[in-house]
Motif scaffolding. Structure first.
Motif, short mmCIF file in Angstrom:
data_model
loop_
_atom_site.label_atom_id
_atom_site.label_comp_id
_atom_site.label_asym_id
_atom_site.label_seq_id
_atom_site.Cartn_x
_atom_site.Cartn_y
_atom_site.Cartn_z
N LYS A 1 -10.79 1.02 -3.22
CA LYS A 1 -11.06 1.83 -2.03
C LYS A 1 -9.77 2.14 -1.28
O LYS A 1 -9.54 3.28 -0.86
CB LYS A 1 -12.03 1.09 -1.11
CG LYS A 1 -13.46 1.06 -1.62
CD LYS A 1 -14.35 0.25 -0.67
CE LYS A 1 -15.79 0.22 -1.18
NZ LYS A 1 -16.66 -0.61 -0.31
N LYS A 2 -8.92 1.15 -1.12
CA LYS A 2 -7.67 1.34 -0.38
C LYS A 2 -6.80 2.39 -1.08
O LYS A 2 -6.28 3.32 -0.43
CB LYS A 2 -6.92 0.01 -0.27
CG LYS A 2 -5.60 0.09 0.48
CD LYS A 2 -5.01 -1.30 0.63
CE LYS A 2 -3.70 -1.26 1.43
NZ LYS A 2 -2.60 -0.71 0.62
N LEU A 3 -6.61 2.25 -2.38
CA LEU A 3 -5.74 3.18 -3.10
C LEU A 3 -6.31 4.59 -3.10
O LEU A 3 -5.58 5.58 -2.98
CB LEU A 3 -5.54 2.70 -4.54
CG LEU A 3 -4.84 1.35 -4.71
CD1 LEU A 3 -4.72 1.01 -6.19
CD2 LEU A 3 -3.47 1.34 -4.04
N THR A 4 -7.64 4.70 -3.23
CA THR A 4 -8.28 6.01 -3.27
C THR A 4 -8.28 6.68 -1.90
O THR A 4 -8.04 7.89 -1.78
CB THR A 4 -9.73 5.87 -3.78
OG1 THR A 4 -9.71 5.26 -5.07
CG2 THR A 4 -10.41 7.22 -3.88
N MET A 5 -8.54 5.91 -0.86
CA MET A 5 -8.64 6.50 0.48
C MET A 5 -7.28 6.87 1.07
O MET A 5 -7.17 7.85 1.81
CB MET A 5 -9.35 5.51 1.41
CG MET A 5 -10.82 5.30 1.08
SD MET A 5 -11.55 4.01 2.12
CE MET A 5 -13.26 4.05 1.55
N THR A 6 -6.24 6.10 0.74
CA THR A 6 -4.93 6.35 1.34
C THR A 6 -4.05 7.27 0.53
O THR A 6 -3.16 7.92 1.07
CB THR A 6 -4.17 5.03 1.54
OG1 THR A 6 -3.91 4.43 0.26
CG2 THR A 6 -4.97 4.06 2.41
N ALA A 7 -4.26 7.33 -0.79
CA ALA A 7 -3.39 8.09 -1.71
C ALA A 7 -1.94 7.64 -1.58
O ALA A 7 -1.01 8.41 -1.85
CB ALA A 7 -3.51 9.60 -1.46
N GLU A 8 -1.73 6.39 -1.20
CA GLU A 8 -0.37 5.90 -1.01
C GLU A 8 0.38 5.85 -2.33
O GLU A 8 -0.21 5.70 -3.40
CB GLU A 8 -0.40 4.51 -0.38
CG GLU A 8 -1.02 3.44 -1.28
CD GLU A 8 -1.06 2.07 -0.64
OE1 GLU A 8 -0.10 1.29 -0.85
OE2 GLU A 8 -2.04 1.78 0.08
N GLN A 9 1.69 6.00 -2.26
CA GLN A 9 2.54 5.88 -3.42
C GLN A 9 3.12 4.47 -3.48
O GLN A 9 3.46 3.89 -2.45
CB GLN A 9 3.66 6.91 -3.37
CG GLN A 9 3.15 8.35 -3.42
CD GLN A 9 4.28 9.36 -3.46
OE1 GLN A 9 5.31 9.12 -4.08
NE2 GLN A 9 4.07 10.51 -2.81
N PHE A 10 3.20 3.92 -4.69
CA PHE A 10 3.70 2.57 -4.84
C PHE A 10 4.40 2.46 -6.19
O PHE A 10 4.22 3.28 -7.09
CB PHE A 10 2.57 1.54 -4.72
CG PHE A 10 1.36 1.83 -5.57
CD1 PHE A 10 1.22 1.23 -6.81
CD2 PHE A 10 0.37 2.70 -5.13
CE1 PHE A 10 0.11 1.49 -7.60
CE2 PHE A 10 -0.75 2.97 -5.90
CZ PHE A 10 -0.87 2.36 -7.15
N SER A 11 5.22 1.44 -6.31
CA SER A 11 6.04 1.27 -7.51
C SER A 11 5.29 0.55 -8.62
O SER A 11 4.22 -0.04 -8.40
CB SER A 11 7.30 0.47 -7.16
OG SER A 11 6.94 -0.87 -6.85
N GLY A 12 5.88 0.56 -9.81
CA GLY A 12 5.32 -0.20 -10.90
C GLY A 12 5.27 -1.68 -10.59
O GLY A 12 4.33 -2.38 -10.99
N ALA A 13 6.28 -2.18 -9.86
CA ALA A 13 6.26 -3.59 -9.46
C ALA A 13 5.08 -3.88 -8.54
O ALA A 13 4.42 -4.92 -8.68
CB ALA A 13 7.58 -3.94 -8.76
N ASP A 14 4.79 -2.96 -7.62
CA ASP A 14 3.62 -3.12 -6.75
C ASP A 14 2.33 -3.02 -7.57
O ASP A 14 1.37 -3.75 -7.32
CB ASP A 14 3.62 -2.06 -5.66
CG ASP A 14 4.72 -2.27 -4.63
OD1 ASP A 14 5.10 -3.43 -4.41
OD2 ASP A 14 5.21 -1.27 -4.07
N ALA A 15 2.30 -2.09 -8.53
CA ALA A 15 1.13 -1.95 -9.40
C ALA A 15 0.87 -3.23 -10.17
O ALA A 15 -0.29 -3.62 -10.38
CB ALA A 15 1.32 -0.77 -10.35
N ASP A 16 1.94 -3.90 -10.56
CA ASP A 16 1.79 -5.18 -11.26
C ASP A 16 1.18 -6.23 -10.34
O ASP A 16 0.28 -6.97 -10.74
CB ASP A 16 3.17 -5.63 -11.75
CG ASP A 16 3.13 -6.96 -12.47
OD1 ASP A 16 2.36 -7.09 -13.43
OD2 ASP A 16 3.85 -7.88 -12.05
#
Length: 270
Positions: free
Chosen positions: A163-178
């Motif tokens: 929900k957070k990623l979909t609602m905010t459309a924020e950009q994040f790094s591969g390290a954050d994705a990990d």
């Protein structure tokens, strides 16, 4: 194929999004080609694993909205689902990789936005560079992920993070994705790492790998009772297959196994 290439070597299919001058941005033809390649690989029972990546500087920057909107009639047709599959073109371009009965590894570098995230999520594993750039970008344009991302995102990261990623459309790094659990492993060279992982699976029975993928994917939505029944069916089937016997002999003799093509699928369940 103009926007997607495929090369099979030693049973490992190397699939590439091939529009590097546009950061591999997706147009309708890309989606149709992704579906065609996935179906081709699904039929090839000698394929043992798939590595999907992007040529040039990025995995994919997501949907090329300007390029796609030039053909409104094609968009309308692409939205219509095929009744025998339950997916439209946008969805099948991702879900077709779930239908392939071999491990699929997405190797992500550069941009992985919007539809790119959904393609990566359709893979069984995701290897990425720490500095790769991720975003569930659809929210920026006032829309939602509609290429099977709602299902796959919640499977991988859980409901609250999805929900957070979909609602905010924020950009994040591969390290954050990990850290979020979106990425399986971080590597400076994810294609090399994904290929090495695929090679490590070559001594495993292709039939056992296919059964494991089916069972684990379906356990997400099936009842415990149904999962147990599927376990029994798959195990009884595996015990009777030539590749299982070949592996058993090789283990006892301490030799490298020699496998035949993956067994044809018998469908007791849909």
């Amino acid at each position: 194929m103009r926007y997607v290439t495929v090369q099979v070597d030693n049973g490992i299919a190397q699939v590439r999004l091939n529009r590097p001058d546009k950061l591999n941005a997706l147009v309708l033809d890309t989606l149709y080609e992704l579906i065609a390649v996935a179906r081709q690989l699904r039929k090839d029972r000698t394929v043992r694993a798939v590595v999907i990546a992007g040529e040039g500087a990025s995995f994919t920057a997501g949907l090329d909205i300007a390029g796609t909107m030039r053909s409104p009639g094609r968009i309308v047709r692409a939205f219509v689902p095929a009744p025998w599959r339950g997916t439209n073109v946008f969805q099948e371009a991702c879900w077709a990789w779930r239908r392939i009965p071999v491990p699929v590894i997405a190797a992500v570098h550069g941009h992985c936005y919007g539809g790119g995230v959904q393609i990566a999520l359709a893979a069984d594993l995701r290897f990425a560079t720490p500095d790769s750039k991720w975003s569930v970008m659809e929210g920026k344009w006032g829309i939602i992920p509609d290429m099977t991302g709602m299902r796959s995102l919640t499977e991988v990261v859980g409901i609250d993070v999805a929900k957070k990623l979909t609602m905010t459309a924020e950009q994040f790094s591969g390290a954050d994705a990990d850290r979020l659990g979106l990425v399986t492993e971080l590597h400076d060279d994810p294609i090399k790492a994904a290929t090495a992982f695929a090679e490590s699976l070559l001594p495993k029975s292709p039939d056992a790998l296919a059964a494991a993928k089916r069972l684990i994917d379906r356990a997400q939505t099936g009842s415990a009772r149904r999962t147990f029944a599927r376990e029994r069916w798959e195990q009884i089937r595996l015990l009777r297959l030539p590749n299982t016997a070949a592996l058993r002999r090789a283990v006892l003799k301490k030799e490298s196994p020699v496998f035949g093509p993956r067994a044809r699928r018998i469908r007791p369940w849909h």
